[in-house]
Each structure stands twice: as C-alpha cells, then as structure tokens.
Design a protein around this motif. Structure first.
Motif, PDB file in Angstrom:
ATOM      1  N   CYS A   9       4.283  48.038   8.355  1.00 23.61           N
ATOM      2  CA  CYS A   9       3.693  47.209   9.507  1.00 23.61           C
ATOM      3  C   CYS A   9       2.544  46.558   8.614  1.00 23.61           C
ATOM      4  CB  CYS A   9       3.103  48.147  10.280  1.00 23.61           C
ATOM      5  SG  CYS A   9       2.079  47.448  11.676  1.00 23.61           S
ATOM      6  N   SER A  10       2.376  45.154   9.126  1.00 26.32           N
ATOM      7  CA  SER A  10       1.469  44.212   8.445  1.00 26.32           C
ATOM      8  C   SER A  10      -0.024  44.573   8.955  1.00 26.32           C
ATOM      9  CB  SER A  10       1.745  42.809   8.386  1.00 26.32           C
ATOM     10  OG  SER A  10       2.117  42.424   9.793  1.00 26.32           O
ATOM     11  N   ASN A  11       0.203  45.221  10.108  1.00 28.12           N
ATOM     12  CA  ASN A  11      -1.169  45.660  10.551  1.00 28.12           C
ATOM     13  C   ASN A  11      -1.859  46.755   9.567  1.00 28.12           C
ATOM     14  OD1 ASN A  11      -1.375  43.591  12.791  1.00 28.12           O
ATOM     15  ND2 ASN A  11      -0.425  45.111  14.130  1.00 28.12           N
ATOM     16  N   CYS A  51       6.427  43.722   7.774  1.00 28.24           N
ATOM     17  CA  CYS A  51       6.996  42.675   8.874  1.00 28.24           C
ATOM     18  C   CYS A  51       6.028  41.700   9.010  1.00 28.24           C
ATOM     19  CB  CYS A  51       6.199  43.785   9.928  1.00 28.24           C
ATOM     20  SG  CYS A  51       6.312  42.737  11.753  1.00 28.24           S
ATOM     21  N   GLY A  53       4.207  40.365  11.067  1.00 28.65           N
ATOM     22  CA  GLY A  53       3.477  40.379  12.197  1.00 28.65           C
ATOM     23  C   GLY A  53       3.781  40.354  13.525  1.00 28.65           C
ATOM     24  N   CYS A  54       2.991  40.780  14.316  1.00 27.67           N
ATOM     25  CA  CYS A  54       3.651  40.937  15.721  1.00 27.67           C
ATOM     26  C   CYS A  54       4.248  39.621  16.461  1.00 27.67           C
ATOM     27  CB  CYS A  54       2.263  41.349  16.743  1.00 27.67           C
ATOM     28  SG  CYS A  54       1.705  42.777  16.127  1.00 27.67           S
ATOM     29  N   PRO A  55       5.175  39.842  17.094  1.00 27.68           N
ATOM     30  CA  PRO A  55       5.975  38.773  17.421  1.00 27.68           C
ATOM     31  C   PRO A  55       5.663  37.442  18.330  1.00 27.68           C
ATOM     32  CG  PRO A  55       6.786  40.484  18.703  1.00 27.68           C
ATOM     33  CD  PRO A  55       5.706  41.036  17.901  1.00 27.68           C
ATOM     34  N   MET A  84       4.566  52.179  10.861  1.00 34.02           N
ATOM     35  CA  MET A  84       5.456  51.356  12.088  1.00 34.02           C
ATOM     36  C   MET A  84       5.803  52.130  13.169  1.00 34.02           C
ATOM     37  SD  MET A  84       8.367  48.334  11.356  1.00 34.02           S
ATOM     38  CE  MET A  84       9.153  47.768  12.663  1.00 34.02           C
ATOM     39  N   CYS A  88       3.762  50.613  16.171  1.00 38.03           N
ATOM     40  CA  CYS A  88       4.572  49.410  16.533  1.00 38.03           C
ATOM     41  C   CYS A  88       5.074  49.436  17.880  1.00 38.03           C
ATOM     42  CB  CYS A  88       5.677  48.999  15.637  1.00 38.03           C
ATOM     43  SG  CYS A  88       6.338  47.366  16.071  1.00 38.03           S
ATOM     44  N   PRO A  89       4.679  48.691  18.677  1.00 38.05           N
ATOM     45  CA  PRO A  89       5.156  48.565  20.343  1.00 38.05           C
ATOM     46  C   PRO A  89       6.416  48.016  20.289  1.00 38.05           C
ATOM     47  CG  PRO A  89       3.459  47.172  20.014  1.00 38.05           C
ATOM     48  CD  PRO A  89       3.462  47.765  18.871  1.00 38.05           C
ATOM     49  N   PHE A  90       6.823  47.391  19.314  1.00 38.97           N
ATOM     50  CA  PHE A  90       8.398  46.576  19.295  1.00 38.97           C
ATOM     51  C   PHE A  90       9.329  47.251  18.407  1.00 38.97           C
ATOM     52  CE2 PHE A  90       4.592  43.804  18.917  1.00 38.97           C
ATOM     53  CZ  PHE A  90       4.834  43.202  20.303  1.00 38.97           C
ATOM     54  N   TYR A  94      13.306  46.045  17.846  1.00 35.20           N
ATOM     55  CA  TYR A  94      13.459  45.611  16.538  1.00 35.20           C
ATOM     56  C   TYR A  94      14.822  46.560  15.881  1.00 35.20           C
ATOM     57  CZ  TYR A  94       9.351  42.876  15.960  1.00 35.20           C
ATOM     58  OH  TYR A  94       8.328  41.960  15.714  1.00 35.20           O
TER      59      TYR A  94
HETATM   60  S1  SF4 Z   1       5.430  43.961  15.133  1.00 35.20           S
HETATM   61 FE1  SF4 Z   1       5.145  45.839  14.773  1.00 35.20          FE
HETATM   62  S2  SF4 Z   1       5.404  46.481  12.666  1.00 35.20           S
HETATM   63 FE2  SF4 Z   1       5.007  44.224  12.960  1.00 35.20          FE
HETATM   64  S3  SF4 Z   1       2.769  43.701  12.563  1.00 35.20           S
HETATM   65 FE3  SF4 Z   1       2.913  44.114  14.885  1.00 35.20          FE
HETATM   66  S4  SF4 Z   1       2.854  46.381  15.135  1.00 35.20           S
HETATM   67 FE4  SF4 Z   1       3.054  46.079  13.067  1.00 35.20          FE
END
Ligand code: SF4
Length: 124
Positions: A9-11, A51, A53-55, A84, A88-90, A94
C-alpha cells in the motif's frame, strides 16, 4: 517452485517509509501467509511493487497498469501486504478484479504476521 510478488500500500510505503522489512522477514521464515505453501516447495520472491494510490475515479485501471510489473514476470501468486490487508478499503474489489483478469495467478490477502518487531525482522 512458486514465484511470488508482493503488492504494498503506497499509503504505508511512501510518507511513513515502510521498507517492507516485516513482509520480507516472514517470507524468509515462511511465516504469516507464506506458511500456506508446502514446506518442500521452493519460494522465489520475484518482485515488490506498491499500489499506484487510491483509485478515485480511475478504479482498478490504475492498478492493472502497475501490476504488470509483476504479472509480466510470470508470478504464480500475488500477496497483498499486511498493511494493505489491514487498511485498504478497496482490497476485496481489487482481489476480485485481479482474479478475473489473471485467473492463473493466486491472489492472497496478507503477508507477515502481526507485530513483527525490529529484532524479529533481523532473524532468519
Ligand atoms: S488503494 Fe488501497 S493499497 Fe492503494 S494506496 Fe489506497 S489504501 Fe493503499
């Protein structure tokens, strides 16, 4: 032999600066989600990519571009990192999208066990 890629996760990897030491420690020790593989099976870490970044409105398309850095190199499995999986909410979206796009690649939620300390990361 299983060729493994890790998606982080890039966060977690950018501003906080996670260098994936805990993922790598448990990969070497075959702990956490790496314990899923039979002990006699050799594991190769093919690559780690973060990742993109958030989509926002781009949805999984951003991820599909980025994940080619693993899928083009013949990985058998892609592990979503511990961070992640936790943050990660996604991640479910994913996972489903990647399983549909890459049916020969196993998508695994998670890497290391919880609470890998700096001391534990140095071992193995
Ligand atoms: S989409 Fe998920 S894995 Fe990607 S930066 Fe955002 S929180 Fe992190």
């Amino acid at each position: 032999m299983a060729k493994i890629g890790i998606l982080t996760c890039s966060n977690a990897t950018q501003d906080p600066g996670c260098s994936s030491v805990s993922c790598l420690a448990d990969f070497r020790r075959r702990k956490g989600m790496f314990a899923l593989y039979p002990q006699e099976e050799r594991l190769t870490l093919t690559g780690i990519i973060n990742c993109p970044g958030c989509p926002t409105l781009a949805g999984p398309e951003k991820l599909f571009q980025r994940i080619r850095a693993l899928t083009d190199f013949g990985v058998d499995a892609i592990h979503f990192s511990f961070c992640m999986k936790a943050l990660c909410p996604f991640k479910e979206k994913y996972k489903t999208a990647l399983e549909e796009a890459c049916p020969d690649i196993r998508i695994v939620q998670g890497t290391h066990e919880e609470h890998v300390t700096p001391e534990e990361s140095r071992g193995g």
